[in-house]
Motif scaffolding. Structure first.
Motif, PDB file in Angstrom:
ATOM      1  N   ASN A  99      -8.635   5.414   9.882  1.00  0.00           N
ATOM      2  CA  ASN A  99      -9.711   5.342  10.879  1.00  0.00           C
ATOM      3  C   ASN A  99     -10.384   3.970  10.874  1.00  0.00           C
ATOM      4  OD1 ASN A  99      -9.225   7.992  11.603  1.00  0.00           O
ATOM      5  ND2 ASN A  99     -10.835   8.820  10.273  1.00  0.00           N
ATOM      6  N   LEU A 100     -10.508   3.399   9.692  1.00  0.00           N
ATOM      7  CA  LEU A 100     -11.171   2.107   9.562  1.00  0.00           C
ATOM      8  C   LEU A 100     -10.331   0.975  10.155  1.00  0.00           C
ATOM      9  CD1 LEU A 100     -13.608   0.548   8.309  1.00  0.00           C
ATOM     10  CD2 LEU A 100     -12.241   0.328   6.224  1.00  0.00           C
ATOM     11  N   THR A 101      -9.007   1.048   9.956  1.00  0.00           N
ATOM     12  CA  THR A 101      -8.142  -0.064  10.371  1.00  0.00           C
ATOM     13  C   THR A 101      -7.470   0.124  11.726  1.00  0.00           C
ATOM     14  OG1 THR A 101      -6.224   0.906   9.259  1.00  0.00           O
ATOM     15  CG2 THR A 101      -7.640  -0.560   7.956  1.00  0.00           C
ATOM     16  N   GLY A 102      -7.301   1.386  12.152  1.00  0.00           N
ATOM     17  CA  GLY A 102      -6.627   1.639  13.418  1.00  0.00           C
ATOM     18  C   GLY A 102      -5.124   1.819  13.290  1.00  0.00           C
ATOM     19  N   TYR A 103      -4.557   1.669  12.082  1.00  0.00           N
ATOM     20  CA  TYR A 103      -3.132   1.896  11.851  1.00  0.00           C
ATOM     21  C   TYR A 103      -2.907   3.337  11.375  1.00  0.00           C
ATOM     22  CZ  TYR A 103      -2.462  -3.200  11.947  1.00  0.00           C
ATOM     23  OH  TYR A 103      -2.420  -4.520  12.309  1.00  0.00           O
ATOM     24  N   SER A 104      -1.704   3.853  11.602  1.00  0.00           N
ATOM     25  CA  SER A 104      -1.367   5.200  11.137  1.00  0.00           C
ATOM     26  C   SER A 104      -0.832   5.136   9.709  1.00  0.00           C
ATOM     27  CB  SER A 104      -0.310   5.834  12.044  1.00  0.00           C
ATOM     28  OG  SER A 104       0.940   5.154  11.914  1.00  0.00           O
ATOM     29  N   LYS A 105      -0.834   6.300   9.031  1.00  0.00           N
ATOM     30  CA  LYS A 105      -0.288   6.366   7.674  1.00  0.00           C
ATOM     31  C   LYS A 105       1.179   5.958   7.648  1.00  0.00           C
ATOM     32  CE  LYS A 105      -1.247   9.983   5.153  1.00  0.00           C
ATOM     33  NZ  LYS A 105      -1.929   9.447   3.963  1.00  0.00           N
ATOM     34  N   GLU A 106       1.935   6.396   8.681  1.00  0.00           N
ATOM     35  CA  GLU A 106       3.356   6.088   8.726  1.00  0.00           C
ATOM     36  C   GLU A 106       3.612   4.586   8.852  1.00  0.00           C
ATOM     37  OE1 GLU A 106       2.556  10.156   9.545  1.00  0.00           O
ATOM     38  OE2 GLU A 106       1.826   8.353  10.563  1.00  0.00           O
ATOM     39  N   GLU A 107       2.738   3.897   9.547  1.00  0.00           N
ATOM     40  CA  GLU A 107       2.894   2.452   9.697  1.00  0.00           C
ATOM     41  C   GLU A 107       2.558   1.707   8.402  1.00  0.00           C
ATOM     42  OE1 GLU A 107       1.832   1.221  14.200  1.00  0.00           O
ATOM     43  OE2 GLU A 107       0.231   2.272  13.142  1.00  0.00           O
TER      44      GLU A 107
ATOM     45  N   SER B   7      -3.278   0.005  -8.677  1.00  0.00           N
ATOM     46  CA  SER B   7      -4.731  -0.031  -8.610  1.00  0.00           C
ATOM     47  C   SER B   7      -5.217   0.820  -7.447  1.00  0.00           C
ATOM     48  CB  SER B   7      -5.234  -1.470  -8.462  1.00  0.00           C
ATOM     49  OG  SER B   7      -4.605  -2.098  -7.363  1.00  0.00           O
ATOM     50  N   MET B   8      -6.437   1.287  -7.564  1.00  0.00           N
ATOM     51  CA  MET B   8      -7.057   2.089  -6.515  1.00  0.00           C
ATOM     52  C   MET B   8      -8.278   1.358  -5.999  1.00  0.00           C
ATOM     53  SD  MET B   8      -8.466   6.007  -6.654  1.00  0.00           S
ATOM     54  CE  MET B   8      -9.830   5.610  -7.743  1.00  0.00           C
ATOM     55  N   ALA B   9      -8.375   1.204  -4.675  1.00  0.00           N
ATOM     56  CA  ALA B   9      -9.493   0.489  -4.067  1.00  0.00           C
ATOM     57  C   ALA B   9     -10.233   1.398  -3.105  1.00  0.00           C
ATOM     58  CB  ALA B   9      -8.984  -0.747  -3.329  1.00  0.00           C
ATOM     59  N   SER B  10     -11.551   1.426  -3.243  1.00  0.00           N
ATOM     60  CA  SER B  10     -12.417   2.104  -2.284  1.00  0.00           C
ATOM     61  C   SER B  10     -13.075   1.038  -1.417  1.00  0.00           C
ATOM     62  CB  SER B  10     -13.487   2.923  -3.001  1.00  0.00           C
ATOM     63  OG  SER B  10     -12.893   3.952  -3.767  1.00  0.00           O
ATOM     64  N   ILE B  11     -13.086   1.253  -0.100  1.00  0.00           N
ATOM     65  CA  ILE B  11     -13.523   0.236   0.853  1.00  0.00           C
ATOM     66  C   ILE B  11     -14.625   0.810   1.735  1.00  0.00           C
ATOM     67  CG2 ILE B  11     -12.774  -1.331   2.690  1.00  0.00           C
ATOM     68  CD1 ILE B  11      -9.909  -0.979   1.550  1.00  0.00           C
ATOM     69  N   PHE B  12     -15.776   0.093   1.778  1.00  0.00           N
ATOM     70  CA  PHE B  12     -16.919   0.542   2.567  1.00  0.00           C
ATOM     71  C   PHE B  12     -17.181  -0.445   3.706  1.00  0.00           C
ATOM     72  CE2 PHE B  12     -17.379   1.637  -1.831  1.00  0.00           C
ATOM     73  CZ  PHE B  12     -17.726   2.974  -1.816  1.00  0.00           C
ATOM     74  N   ASP B  13     -17.379   0.088   4.865  1.00  0.00           N
ATOM     75  CA  ASP B  13     -17.737  -0.739   6.018  1.00  0.00           C
ATOM     76  C   ASP B  13     -19.235  -1.016   5.966  1.00  0.00           C
ATOM     77  OD1 ASP B  13     -18.114  -2.002   8.399  1.00  0.00           O
ATOM     78  OD2 ASP B  13     -17.401  -0.350   9.664  1.00  0.00           O
TER      79      ASP B  13
ATOM     80  N   LEU C 119       0.860  -1.177   0.000  1.00  0.00           N
ATOM     81  CA  LEU C 119       0.000   0.000   0.000  1.00  0.00           C
ATOM     82  C   LEU C 119       0.901   1.233   0.000  1.00  0.00           C
ATOM     83  CD1 LEU C 119      -2.743  -1.030   2.596  1.00  0.00           C
ATOM     84  CD2 LEU C 119      -2.684  -1.398   0.136  1.00  0.00           C
ATOM     85  N   SER C 120       0.937   1.942  -1.129  1.00  0.00           N
ATOM     86  CA  SER C 120       1.830   3.094  -1.243  1.00  0.00           C
ATOM     87  C   SER C 120       1.163   4.387  -0.801  1.00  0.00           C
ATOM     88  CB  SER C 120       2.324   3.242  -2.682  1.00  0.00           C
ATOM     89  OG  SER C 120       1.233   3.364  -3.577  1.00  0.00           O
ATOM     90  N   LEU C 121      -0.163   4.393  -0.737  1.00  0.00           N
ATOM     91  CA  LEU C 121      -0.875   5.600  -0.332  1.00  0.00           C
ATOM     92  C   LEU C 121      -2.206   5.215   0.292  1.00  0.00           C
ATOM     93  CD1 LEU C 121      -0.526   8.713  -0.510  1.00  0.00           C
ATOM     94  CD2 LEU C 121      -1.894   8.637  -2.593  1.00  0.00           C
ATOM     95  N   VAL C 122      -2.509   5.776   1.453  1.00  0.00           N
ATOM     96  CA  VAL C 122      -3.803   5.551   2.115  1.00  0.00           C
ATOM     97  C   VAL C 122      -4.300   6.894   2.616  1.00  0.00           C
ATOM     98  CG1 VAL C 122      -3.170   3.209   2.816  1.00  0.00           C
ATOM     99  CG2 VAL C 122      -2.787   5.086   4.402  1.00  0.00           C
ATOM    100  N   ASN C 123      -5.620   7.049   2.692  1.00  0.00           N
ATOM    101  CA  ASN C 123      -6.148   8.303   3.218  1.00  0.00           C
ATOM    102  C   ASN C 123      -6.590   8.144   4.667  1.00  0.00           C
ATOM    103  OD1 ASN C 123      -8.537   6.908   3.005  1.00  0.00           O
ATOM    104  ND2 ASN C 123      -9.512   8.320   1.572  1.00  0.00           N
TER     105      ASN C 123
ATOM    106  N   THR D 134      -8.992  -5.270  11.683  1.00  0.00           N
ATOM    107  CA  THR D 134      -8.455  -4.030  12.223  1.00  0.00           C
ATOM    108  C   THR D 134      -7.210  -4.322  13.052  1.00  0.00           C
ATOM    109  OG1 THR D 134      -9.685  -4.101  14.297  1.00  0.00           O
ATOM    110  CG2 THR D 134     -10.817  -3.180  12.357  1.00  0.00           C
ATOM    111  N   ARG D 135      -6.604  -3.268  13.566  1.00  0.00           N
ATOM    112  CA  ARG D 135      -5.415  -3.424  14.401  1.00  0.00           C
ATOM    113  C   ARG D 135      -5.717  -4.268  15.638  1.00  0.00           C
ATOM    114  NH1 ARG D 135      -1.045   0.901  14.971  1.00  0.00           N
ATOM    115  NH2 ARG D 135       0.483  -0.148  16.292  1.00  0.00           N
TER     116      ARG D 135
END
Length: 464
Positions: A163-171, A235-241, A154-158, A214-215
């Motif tokens: 918020n959905l996964t509990g991990y930070s962008k840096e991680e 590829s770009m993926a949009s993920i809905f809870d 994963l090279s880029l996350v918003n 999640t984390r």
């Protein structure tokens, strides 16, 4: 000062080339005589440009070495005394920045180097501008969205995804693969999807449900919508809870709308940046006193303009995966005539069936017509005198038939894409091959090109 690496197995030739480059004001970092040596020095020295002899000592020739060096994003200009068809075609597949036939003079060498360095700078500037712009749009899509590299990283996350996964962008970014975020039972089929999307997209669903971890090892049911980014392996993926089904249909429609907006903005930004490159080429051309070099830049500007118009039409189209080729063709040919100040001396007529064409078919098809019309203006009507050009596009038996005709002085019998000193015919043949098409040339009355090809499966290749 540009830093250059020379790859040449003839010591005398290498020394002469080194001296010439130094007299031109370039810094020669070193000389390699073998392919493996070239790769190692490229990694270690990080030159701005590599002059690569095609024929080298050892098991690896210059073209094979260039395939490895290509990963380093270093521009390469080939040097060869053997301009045969097989060598040229192999070289073109490695996407070089130039191809010089020995023997060459210092003036042509310097022009080729400067054009290659300029092109490299513009591409890097364009990439940086695009990345900054995409980052802004990407962060504000309103849904959890990620960019996935070919190796699953994963090279880029918003922020929505963090918020959905509990991990930070840096991680996450550039450290974690998507397989970390899904239930083990779901991963095998998703890995199959990941690989098939890049080789056989017909058998891969675009939308599907899965279970996200999640984390804290909580499981969330999610709905995935994924698309390939044009011109890349990403590829770009949009993920809905959808653990609570929070108006799921409305959320899906909104996400699809947001993704369409994002893709439209990407096409818009690509068009704008290509226009900037076209303008820079125009400014550079006006500063040149050498007519031959100015003409080369004018042809490059025409190719960039042709590609920019594709993205402009996609941005304005109701269907962002297809363009109205008849409208696009009319605009493109008018721009070609204006660029050569033809006026009304050359009459242009088009006859195109109303067709919507995908970008991966429209781009090479448009470039083919650009090359042919440019060649006609320059060579079929050398004095810009009276003449006629007819472009026809039909759809017959599941295939397109493109017919290009001019009533100029005609193409000599001994001229073809293999022996032409001009780049135009070689570009046309390469683009026809890209379309998996076939081409016939009729020289009986002026010049007529008949090219048959089928629509490339753009929609399927866009799917993840």
């Amino acid at each position: 000062m540009a830093h250059i690496l020379i790859v040449e197995d003839e010591s005398v030739e290498a020394m002469n080339l080194k001296n010439s480059l130094q007299l031109m004001g370039y810094d020669v970092l070193g000389v390699a005589s073998r392919g493996d040596e070239a790769i190692e020095k490229a990694k270690k020295m990080s030159p701005d440009l590599i002059l690569m002899d095609v024929i080298l000592q050892g098991d690896m020739d210059g073209i094979e070495a260039a395939k490895h060096i290509r990963k380093l994003k270093i521009p390469i200009i080939y040097l060869t005394a053997l301009p045969d068809d097989d060598t040229v075609n192999r070289a073109l597949l490695s996407e070089p920045y130039g191809y010089i036939i020995k023997p060459y003079d210092d003036r042509k060498l310097k022009i080729s180097i400067e054009v290659a360095l300029y092109k490299d700078r513009m591409q890097k500037r364009l990439k940086k501008t695009q990345e900054d712009y995409y980052q802004t749009i990407f962060e504000n899509t309103g849904t959890a969205t990620v960019i996935i590299e070919e190796d699953k990283t994963l090279s880029l996350v918003n922020t929505e995804f963090t918020n959905l996964t509990g991990y930070s962008k840096e991680e996450i970014e550039h450290h974690m693969k998507w397989t970390k975020f899904f239930a083990p039972e779901d991963i095998p089929i998703m890995e199959d999807y990941h690989h098939l999307r890049r080789v056989n997209p017909d058998n891969v669903p675009r939308n599907y449900e899965s279970r996200l971890l999640t984390r804290n090892n909580d499981i969330k049911n999610v709905y995935m919508t994924v698309a390939m980014i044009p011109g890349t392996k990403k590829s770009m993926a949009s993920i809905f809870d959808i653990s609570e089904r929070k108006n799921a249909e409305d959320s899906l429609k909104e996400s699809l709308k947001q993704k369409e907006i994002l893709l439209r903005e990407i096409h818009h930004r690509v068009k704008n940046n290509l226009q900037i490159i076209s303008s820079l080429l125009s400014l550079q051309r006006l500063q040149l006193e050498d007519a031959e070099t100015a003409d080369i830049l004018n042809e490059c500007q025409g190719r960039v303009r042709t590609m920019a118009m594709i993205h402009e039409n996609l941005y304005q189209s109701k269907d962002i995966s297809n363009i109205d080729f008849e409208i696009y063709l009319s605009k493109m040919l008018s721009a070609v005539l204006r660029s050569y100040s033809v006026g009304n001396s050359i009459k242009l007529k088009t006859k195109v069936e109303c067709v919507d064409m995908g970008i991966e078919t429209a781009m090479p098809c448009g470039l083919i017509i650009n090359e042919l019309s440019t060649n006609s203006i320059k060579h079929a009507f050398p004095n810009r005198d009276q003449g006629n050009i007819l472009v026809e596009l039909e759809f017959v038996d599941d295939s397109y038939v493109l017919t290009y005709t001019d009533d100029g002085i005609g193409l000599p019998e001994n001229i073809n894409s293999a022996n032409s000193k001009k780049l135009g015919l070689l570009v046309v043949e390469t683009l026809v091959n890209q379309l998996n098409g076939v081409m016939e040339i009729d020289r009986s009355n002026g010049t007529k090109f008949i090219i048959k090809f089928r629509e490339l499966p753009y929609d399927e290749r866009m799917n993840l």
